[in-house]
Motif scaffolding. Sequence first.
Motif, PDB file in Angstrom:
ATOM      1  N   SER A  36      28.734  49.228  47.646  1.00 17.20           N
ATOM      2  CA  SER A  36      28.676  49.754  46.282  1.00 17.20           C
ATOM      3  C   SER A  36      29.378  51.095  46.242  1.00 17.20           C
ATOM      4  O   SER A  36      29.301  51.870  47.191  1.00 17.20           O
ATOM      5  CB  SER A  36      27.224  49.927  45.833  1.00 17.20           C
ATOM      6  N   ARG A  37      30.059  51.349  45.138  1.00 22.02           N
ATOM      7  CA  ARG A  37      30.685  52.659  44.956  1.00 22.02           C
ATOM      8  C   ARG A  37      30.594  53.056  43.496  1.00 22.02           C
ATOM      9  O   ARG A  37      30.562  52.208  42.594  1.00 22.02           O
ATOM     10  CB  ARG A  37      32.122  52.673  45.443  1.00 22.02           C
ATOM     11  N   TYR A  38      30.547  54.352  43.258  1.00 18.37           N
ATOM     12  CA  TYR A  38      30.489  54.873  41.905  1.00 18.37           C
ATOM     13  C   TYR A  38      31.902  55.087  41.401  1.00 18.37           C
ATOM     14  O   TYR A  38      32.720  55.727  42.057  1.00 18.37           O
ATOM     15  CB  TYR A  38      29.712  56.189  41.873  1.00 18.37           C
ATOM     16  N   ASP A  39      32.197  54.511  40.244  1.00 18.90           N
ATOM     17  CA  ASP A  39      33.499  54.666  39.612  1.00 18.90           C
ATOM     18  C   ASP A  39      33.302  55.570  38.406  1.00 18.90           C
ATOM     19  O   ASP A  39      32.919  55.111  37.333  1.00 18.90           O
ATOM     20  CB  ASP A  39      34.048  53.295  39.195  1.00 18.90           C
ATOM     21  N   VAL A  49      28.621  51.767  38.495  1.00 20.47           N
ATOM     22  CA  VAL A  49      28.561  51.416  39.909  1.00 20.47           C
ATOM     23  C   VAL A  49      29.197  50.043  40.083  1.00 20.47           C
ATOM     24  O   VAL A  49      28.848  49.100  39.376  1.00 20.47           O
ATOM     25  CB  VAL A  49      27.099  51.406  40.411  1.00 20.47           C
TER      26      VAL A  49
END
Length: 64
Positions: A36-39, A49
């Motif tokens: 998961s990564r925050y955009d 996310v």
Amino acid sequence: KPNQTLLSFLREIMHLTGSKLGCAEGGCGACTVMLSRYDGGESEEEGRVLHYSVNACLMPILAA
């Protein structure tokens, strides 16, 4: 180690042993994990996310 896979990092360094090494080719799905990564966007309301499934036996740790 620069040539270490995400799977070996999770199992050997972090002691997270839920993902297994099955075929070592990414076909069986035993090593599948979620990244998961925050955009972030222009404003806080635009951020989200993003979730990705990856084969940890094939992904280099430095690419994760």
